[in-house]
Design a protein around this motif. Structure first.
Motif, short mmCIF file in Angstrom:
data_model
loop_
_atom_site.label_atom_id
_atom_site.label_comp_id
_atom_site.label_asym_id
_atom_site.label_seq_id
_atom_site.Cartn_x
_atom_site.Cartn_y
_atom_site.Cartn_z
N VAL A 17 0.84 -1.19 0.00
CA VAL A 17 0.00 0.00 0.00
C VAL A 17 0.88 1.25 0.00
CG1 VAL A 17 -1.83 -1.23 1.22
CG2 VAL A 17 -0.17 0.09 2.53
N PRO A 18 0.41 2.34 -0.62
CA PRO A 18 1.20 3.57 -0.66
C PRO A 18 1.49 4.08 0.75
CG PRO A 18 -0.59 3.67 -2.25
CD PRO A 18 -0.84 2.45 -1.41
N MET A 19 2.67 4.65 0.90
CA MET A 19 3.05 5.26 2.17
C MET A 19 2.04 6.34 2.55
SD MET A 19 5.83 3.94 3.39
CE MET A 19 7.35 3.09 2.94
N GLY A 20 1.64 6.33 3.81
CA GLY A 20 0.70 7.34 4.29
C GLY A 20 -0.75 6.97 4.11
N SER A 21 -1.03 5.82 3.46
CA SER A 21 -2.42 5.41 3.28
C SER A 21 -2.76 4.28 4.23
CB SER A 21 -2.66 4.95 1.84
OG SER A 21 -1.97 3.75 1.59
N ARG A 22 -4.03 4.06 4.44
CA ARG A 22 -4.48 2.98 5.29
C ARG A 22 -4.49 1.67 4.50
NH1 ARG A 22 -10.20 4.24 7.29
NH2 ARG A 22 -10.46 4.50 5.03
N PRO A 23 -4.20 0.55 5.17
CA PRO A 23 -4.21 -0.73 4.46
C PRO A 23 -5.54 -1.02 3.78
CG PRO A 23 -3.16 -0.97 6.60
CD PRO A 23 -3.72 0.42 6.56
N VAL A 24 -6.65 -0.61 4.42
CA VAL A 24 -7.95 -0.88 3.82
C VAL A 24 -8.09 -0.18 2.47
CG1 VAL A 24 -9.13 1.05 4.97
CG2 VAL A 24 -10.43 -0.98 4.28
N ASP A 25 -7.43 0.98 2.32
CA ASP A 25 -7.48 1.67 1.04
C ASP A 25 -6.74 0.88 -0.03
OD1 ASP A 25 -8.92 3.78 2.12
OD2 ASP A 25 -7.09 4.83 2.75
N GLY A 26 -5.62 0.28 0.37
CA GLY A 26 -4.86 -0.52 -0.57
C GLY A 26 -5.59 -1.77 -1.00
N LEU A 27 -6.50 -2.24 -0.17
CA LEU A 27 -7.27 -3.43 -0.49
C LEU A 27 -8.55 -3.12 -1.26
CD1 LEU A 27 -6.93 -5.46 2.83
CD2 LEU A 27 -6.10 -6.17 0.59
N LEU A 28 -9.17 -1.99 -0.94
CA LEU A 28 -10.49 -1.71 -1.49
C LEU A 28 -10.49 -0.67 -2.60
CD1 LEU A 28 -12.62 -1.65 1.79
CD2 LEU A 28 -12.25 -3.56 0.22
N ASN A 29 -9.66 0.35 -2.47
CA ASN A 29 -9.72 1.46 -3.43
C ASN A 29 -8.78 1.23 -4.60
OD1 ASN A 29 -11.52 2.62 -1.68
ND2 ASN A 29 -10.01 3.95 -0.71
N VAL A 30 -9.01 0.15 -5.31
CA VAL A 30 -8.22 -0.15 -6.50
C VAL A 30 -9.20 -0.42 -7.64
CG1 VAL A 30 -6.19 -1.02 -5.30
CG2 VAL A 30 -8.08 -2.58 -5.79
N THR A 31 -8.78 -0.07 -8.84
CA THR A 31 -9.66 -0.23 -10.00
C THR A 31 -9.38 -1.52 -10.76
OG1 THR A 31 -8.13 1.08 -11.36
CG2 THR A 31 -9.91 2.25 -10.27
N GLU A 32 -8.17 -2.07 -10.62
CA GLU A 32 -7.83 -3.27 -11.37
C GLU A 32 -8.57 -4.49 -10.81
OE1 GLU A 32 -5.62 -1.28 -10.03
OE2 GLU A 32 -4.58 -0.35 -11.73
N ARG A 33 -8.87 -5.43 -11.70
CA ARG A 33 -9.57 -6.64 -11.27
C ARG A 33 -8.70 -7.51 -10.37
NH1 ARG A 33 -11.42 -9.20 -16.87
NH2 ARG A 33 -9.32 -8.51 -17.37
N PHE A 34 -7.40 -7.58 -10.68
CA PHE A 34 -6.51 -8.48 -9.95
C PHE A 34 -5.48 -7.68 -9.15
CE2 PHE A 34 -8.35 -11.09 -13.21
CZ PHE A 34 -8.56 -12.30 -12.57
N LEU A 35 -5.30 -8.10 -7.91
CA LEU A 35 -4.41 -7.43 -6.97
C LEU A 35 -3.19 -8.31 -6.71
CD1 LEU A 35 -4.21 -5.11 -4.71
CD2 LEU A 35 -5.21 -6.82 -3.18
N PRO A 36 -1.97 -7.75 -6.77
CA PRO A 36 -0.79 -8.55 -6.47
C PRO A 36 -0.60 -8.74 -4.97
CG PRO A 36 -0.13 -6.32 -7.02
CD PRO A 36 -1.62 -6.38 -7.22
#
Length: 201
Positions: free
Chosen positions: A118-137
């Protein structure tokens, strides 16, 4: 230019993959120009992934596999894919400073534990939920299944279908509110912004 930038491209090559649906595992190779496992799936223009020199096994079947020169797997039904791409290669292509956060996703019939970045300074939940791509690495992954114990394995990096997850759990995050200013000094931050501010995040 696409969102991941030109650095995602390389020469066409065969990459070994294991593709998992809710019922099947398909092992073989895919032809791709991408160096990041998630982009292999996210940038597909069609509805199917072509796996060559394929071996197909059914989760509930103890014995026997089916071999085929090529198998088309419906992308809509892919839950996750492991690929023979080193995790370090993926990390080196990141344009935005990120930090690993340990997480667990329940994608029946699988339980996937590993690091999401997840980007520095962001919450982990944002890195999990606020993504547009279908597949997450996800990196440093352990795959488990109560229904099919024989599927347990580890992988350096996988791409998973986040929207198919029933549960998302952040297993640990020591400083969830850590700010970018606490990581980079002002001069480094300004240089980074000048060099990357014109690129999509």
């Amino acid at each position: 230019m696409s969102a991941f930038g030109m650095e995602g491209f390389g020469t066409m090559r065969a990459v070994e993959v294991d593709v998992y649906t809710a019922a099947y595992r398909v092992s073989g190779t895919v032809q791709t120009r991408f160096n990041r496992v998630a982009e292999i799936l996210n940038q597909l223009s069609g509805a199917h992934l072509a796996v060559e020199h394929a071996t197909v096994s059914e989760h509930g079947e103890d014995g026997g596999t089916l071999g085929a020169p090529s198998v088309l797997v419906a992308v809509e039904h892919i839950l996750l894919m492991a690929a023979a791409i080193p995790a370090g290669e993926t990390a080196s292509e990141m344009r935005i400073p990120k930090r690993p956060v340990r997480a667990q996703l329940a994608i029946p019939p699988f339980r996937v534990t590993g690091n999401v970045h997840v980007p520095m300074g962001s919450r982990p939940v944002d890195g999990l939920l606020n993504v547009t791509e279908r597949f997450l690495p996800m990196t440093d992954v352990t795959l488990a299944s109560a229904a099919y114990p024989q599927l347990e394995r580890s992988a350096a990096v996988v791409a998973l279908r986040r929207e198919r997850a029933h549960l998302l759990l952040v297993a640990d995050d020591e400083r969830p509110d850590q700010l970018l200013a606490e990581i980079l000094d002002e001069r480094t931050a300004e240089a980074w912004l000048r060099g990357h501010g014109d690129q999509p995040g």
